[in-house]
Design an enzyme around this catalytic site. Structure first.
Site, PDB file in Angstrom:
ATOM      1  N   GLY A  10      76.822 -45.061  30.020  1.00 22.75           N
ATOM      2  CA  GLY A  10      78.074 -44.536  29.465  1.00 22.75           C
ATOM      3  C   GLY A  10      78.439 -43.205  30.088  1.00 22.75           C
ATOM      4  N   ALA A  11      78.321 -43.128  31.401  1.00 19.26           N
ATOM      5  CA  ALA A  11      78.571 -41.849  32.089  1.00 19.26           C
ATOM      6  C   ALA A  11      79.995 -41.765  32.620  1.00 19.26           C
ATOM      7  CB  ALA A  11      77.552 -41.664  33.214  1.00 19.26           C
ATOM      8  N   GLY A  14      83.379 -38.624  28.198  1.00 14.44           N
ATOM      9  CA  GLY A  14      82.783 -37.867  27.101  1.00 14.44           C
ATOM     10  C   GLY A  14      81.469 -37.184  27.446  1.00 14.44           C
ATOM     11  N   ILE A  15      80.528 -37.302  26.540  1.00 13.99           N
ATOM     12  CA  ILE A  15      79.259 -36.578  26.630  1.00 13.99           C
ATOM     13  C   ILE A  15      78.417 -37.081  27.809  1.00 13.99           C
ATOM     14  CG2 ILE A  15      77.108 -36.180  25.364  1.00 13.99           C
ATOM     15  CD1 ILE A  15      78.953 -36.472  22.760  1.00 13.99           C
ATOM     16  N   GLY A  16      78.464 -38.379  28.075  1.00 15.71           N
ATOM     17  CA  GLY A  16      77.697 -38.933  29.196  1.00 15.71           C
ATOM     18  C   GLY A  16      78.212 -38.406  30.530  1.00 15.71           C
ATOM     19  N   TYR A 162      77.926 -48.240  12.493  1.00 11.79           N
ATOM     20  CA  TYR A 162      77.557 -47.108  13.367  1.00 11.79           C
ATOM     21  C   TYR A 162      76.366 -46.351  12.776  1.00 11.79           C
ATOM     22  CZ  TYR A 162      78.209 -42.836  16.174  1.00 11.79           C
ATOM     23  OH  TYR A 162      78.032 -41.766  17.020  1.00 11.79           O
TER      24      TYR A 162
HETATM   25  N1  LIG Z   1      81.561 -37.560  19.994  1.00  4.87           N
HETATM   26  C1  LIG Z   1      80.829 -37.280  18.932  1.00  4.87           C
HETATM   27  O1  LIG Z   1      81.250 -36.537  18.010  1.00  4.87           O
HETATM   28  C2  LIG Z   1      79.441 -37.861  18.807  1.00  4.87           C
HETATM   29  C3  LIG Z   1      78.660 -37.460  17.720  1.00  4.87           C
HETATM   30  C4  LIG Z   1      77.379 -37.988  17.589  1.00  4.87           C
HETATM   31  C5  LIG Z   1      76.920 -38.883  18.534  1.00  4.87           C
HETATM   32  N2  LIG Z   1      77.711 -39.263  19.571  1.00  4.87           N
HETATM   33  C6  LIG Z   1      77.167 -40.229  20.531  1.00  4.87           C
HETATM   34  O2  LIG Z   1      77.356 -39.764  21.846  1.00  4.87           O
HETATM   35  C7  LIG Z   1      77.321 -40.871  22.744  1.00  4.87           C
HETATM   36  C8  LIG Z   1      78.452 -40.733  23.740  1.00  4.87           C
HETATM   37  O3  LIG Z   1      79.689 -40.906  23.053  1.00  4.87           O
HETATM   38  P1  LIG Z   1      80.982 -40.020  23.343  1.00  4.87           P
HETATM   39  O4  LIG Z   1      81.262 -39.269  22.100  1.00  4.87           O
HETATM   40  O5  LIG Z   1      80.854 -39.314  24.610  1.00  4.87           O
HETATM   41  O6  LIG Z   1      82.081 -41.171  23.396  1.00  4.87           O
HETATM   42  P2  LIG Z   1      82.943 -41.770  24.613  1.00  4.87           P
HETATM   43  O7  LIG Z   1      83.720 -40.704  25.291  1.00  4.87           O
HETATM   44  O8  LIG Z   1      83.679 -42.917  24.021  1.00  4.87           O
HETATM   45  O9  LIG Z   1      81.837 -42.258  25.635  1.00  4.87           O
HETATM   46  C9  LIG Z   1      81.084 -43.417  25.383  1.00  4.87           C
HETATM   47  C10 LIG Z   1      80.585 -43.951  26.697  1.00  4.87           C
HETATM   48  O10 LIG Z   1      79.850 -45.148  26.435  1.00  4.87           O
HETATM   49  C11 LIG Z   1      80.365 -46.162  27.272  1.00  4.87           C
HETATM   50  N3  LIG Z   1      80.173 -47.500  26.700  1.00  4.87           N
HETATM   51  C12 LIG Z   1      80.632 -48.007  25.547  1.00  4.87           C
HETATM   52  N4  LIG Z   1      80.258 -49.291  25.417  1.00  4.87           N
HETATM   53  C13 LIG Z   1      79.556 -49.584  26.534  1.00  4.87           C
HETATM   54  C14 LIG Z   1      78.908 -50.743  27.005  1.00  4.87           C
HETATM   55  N5  LIG Z   1      78.920 -51.902  26.314  1.00  4.87           N
HETATM   56  N6  LIG Z   1      78.256 -50.707  28.186  1.00  4.87           N
HETATM   57  C15 LIG Z   1      78.242 -49.577  28.922  1.00  4.87           C
HETATM   58  N7  LIG Z   1      78.857 -48.430  28.543  1.00  4.87           N
HETATM   59  C16 LIG Z   1      79.491 -48.446  27.356  1.00  4.87           C
HETATM   60  C17 LIG Z   1      81.828 -45.832  27.439  1.00  4.87           C
HETATM   61  O11 LIG Z   1      82.341 -46.527  28.551  1.00  4.87           O
HETATM   62  P3  LIG Z   1      83.937 -46.683  28.757  1.00  4.87           P
HETATM   63  O12 LIG Z   1      84.350 -45.377  29.381  1.00  4.87           O
HETATM   64  O13 LIG Z   1      84.043 -47.850  29.670  1.00  4.87           O
HETATM   65  O14 LIG Z   1      84.553 -46.910  27.407  1.00  4.87           O
HETATM   66  C18 LIG Z   1      81.731 -44.334  27.645  1.00  4.87           C
HETATM   67  O15 LIG Z   1      81.364 -44.036  28.984  1.00  4.87           O
HETATM   68  C19 LIG Z   1      77.394 -42.117  21.874  1.00  4.87           C
HETATM   69  O16 LIG Z   1      76.111 -42.688  21.757  1.00  4.87           O
HETATM   70  C20 LIG Z   1      77.855 -41.574  20.532  1.00  4.87           C
HETATM   71  O17 LIG Z   1      77.432 -42.391  19.457  1.00  4.87           O
HETATM   72  C21 LIG Z   1      78.958 -38.765  19.738  1.00  4.87           C
END
Ligand SMILES: NC(=O)c1ccc[n+]([C@@H]2O[C@H](COP(=O)([O-])OP(=O)(O)OC[C@H]3O[C@@H](n4cnc5c(N)ncnc54)[C@H](OP(=O)(O)O)[C@@H]3O)[C@@H](O)[C@H]2O)c1
Length: 272
Positions: A10-11, A14-16, A162
């Site tokens: 998921g890079a 967002g965070i990745g 979730y």
């Molecule tokens: N944001 C917050 O407040 C928060 C808080 C606690 C934990 N987290 C955790 O942080 C992590 C990163 O999330 P984020 O907040 O950065 O959200 P994000 O911007 O939506 O990023 C999520 C990443 O995961 C990828 N992804 C989703 N489904 C996938 C799949 N089936 N196969 C491969 N890649 C996939 C997305 O790809 P696409 O770009 O193709 O969609 C995106 O690169 C997650 O595990 C989330 O639960 C986030």
């Protein structure tokens, strides 16, 4: 991090994405795990244009076949894996199924994380000083493992799915640390961060989130710390809230549940 190879799922956003940028800046060879190869390639191009080392690994963590293919390709191309960052995650408003027929949040946030870790474990074990960073969430505190309905066929809600998936990540990380003391593994809440994960919210709430929450670069800080620090090996299996090693919810400390979940995942992943 020069000489280290890091794989981040998921890079592409967002965070990745911010973790990939930061780790590449520190000198790591960063493997961009992306389900969309076009967007993944544009991240690779960006990093290479800055003189950093990066490559693409196409992987859909909701698909066990894709994980298997990606792990085989990774192992064929790389003699080492220093850090595996299991970051990809979703919140899904509506219940839907993965290509393997699992509830999509469970498949993406939990089963995919387990399957990829299992597939890359020999390489992690063969790399001195390797570690695993599992991106969890403080949402696990409202989670409950629904043993009789793990994939929430009844009473589905996106948040319930979730929270359960992140509680499962914490339990599994804890059990992994017991079973594999030679590869430290951490679960981490990166903070409440403005990213695409909130696209599940109504648009007015998304606008609010974008205004009040910190940017993704802030969420990358704890991940980069766990990926790089030398002083945390004794914290394997622990849950970090940001930079702090803290107690997770009591439900994430139940050893019997951790073992049961481990066995469940082994069965679920060997049954396919
Ligand atoms: N944001 C917050 O407040 C928060 C808080 C606690 C934990 N987290 C955790 O942080 C992590 C990163 O999330 P984020 O907040 O950065 O959200 P994000 O911007 O939506 O990023 C999520 C990443 O995961 C990828 N992804 C989703 N489904 C996938 C799949 N089936 N196969 C491969 N890649 C996939 C997305 O790809 P696409 O770009 O193709 O969609 C995106 O690169 C997650 O595990 C989330 O639960 C986030």
């Amino acid at each position: 991090m020069t000489g280290a190879t890091v794989l981040i799922t998921g890079a592409t956003s967002g965070i990745g994405l911010e973790s990939a940028r930061a780790l590449a800046t520190l000198g790591a060879h960063v493997v961009i795990g992306a389900r969309d190869p076009v967007r993944g390639a544009s991240v690779v191009d960006e990093l290479r244009a800055r003189g950093e080392r990066a490559e693409l690994l196409e992987i859909d963590v909701a698909s066990l076949a894709s994980i298997e293919r990606a792990a085989a390709r990774f192992a064929a191309d790389h003699p080492r894996l220093d850090v595996l960052v299991n970051n990809a995650g979703i919140i899904a408003g509506k219940r839907s199924l993965s290509p393997d027929g699992h509830e999509l949040t469970w498949a993406t946030n939990f089963l995919g994380l387990v399957a990829l870790t299992r597939a890359l474990l020999p390489l992690l074990q063969a790399t001195p000083g390797s570690r695993i960073v599992n991106v969890s969430s403080s949402a696990h505190r409202s989670g409950r493992i629904a043993w009789d309905d793990l994939e929430l066929e009844n009473r589905y809600s996106g948040w319930r799915a979730y929270a359960q998936s992140k509680l499962a990540v914490n339990l599994w990380t804890r059990e992994f640390a017991t079973r594999h003391p030679n590869v430290p593994a951490y679960a981490v809440h990166p903070g409440a961060i403005a990213t695409n994960i909130w696209r599940v919210l109504p648009s007015f709430a998304q606008a609010l989130v974008a205004r009040v929450l910190p940017p993704a670069s802030k969420g990358a800080i704890p991940i980069v710390r766990l990926a790089t620090s030398d002083d945390i090996a004794s914290s394997s299996g622990h849950y970090f809230d940001g930079l702090r090693d803290v107690a997770p919810a009591p439900a994430a400390l139940r050893d019997d549940d951790a073992k049961r979940l481990w066995d469940y995942a082994e069965d679920a992943l060997t049954a396919v």
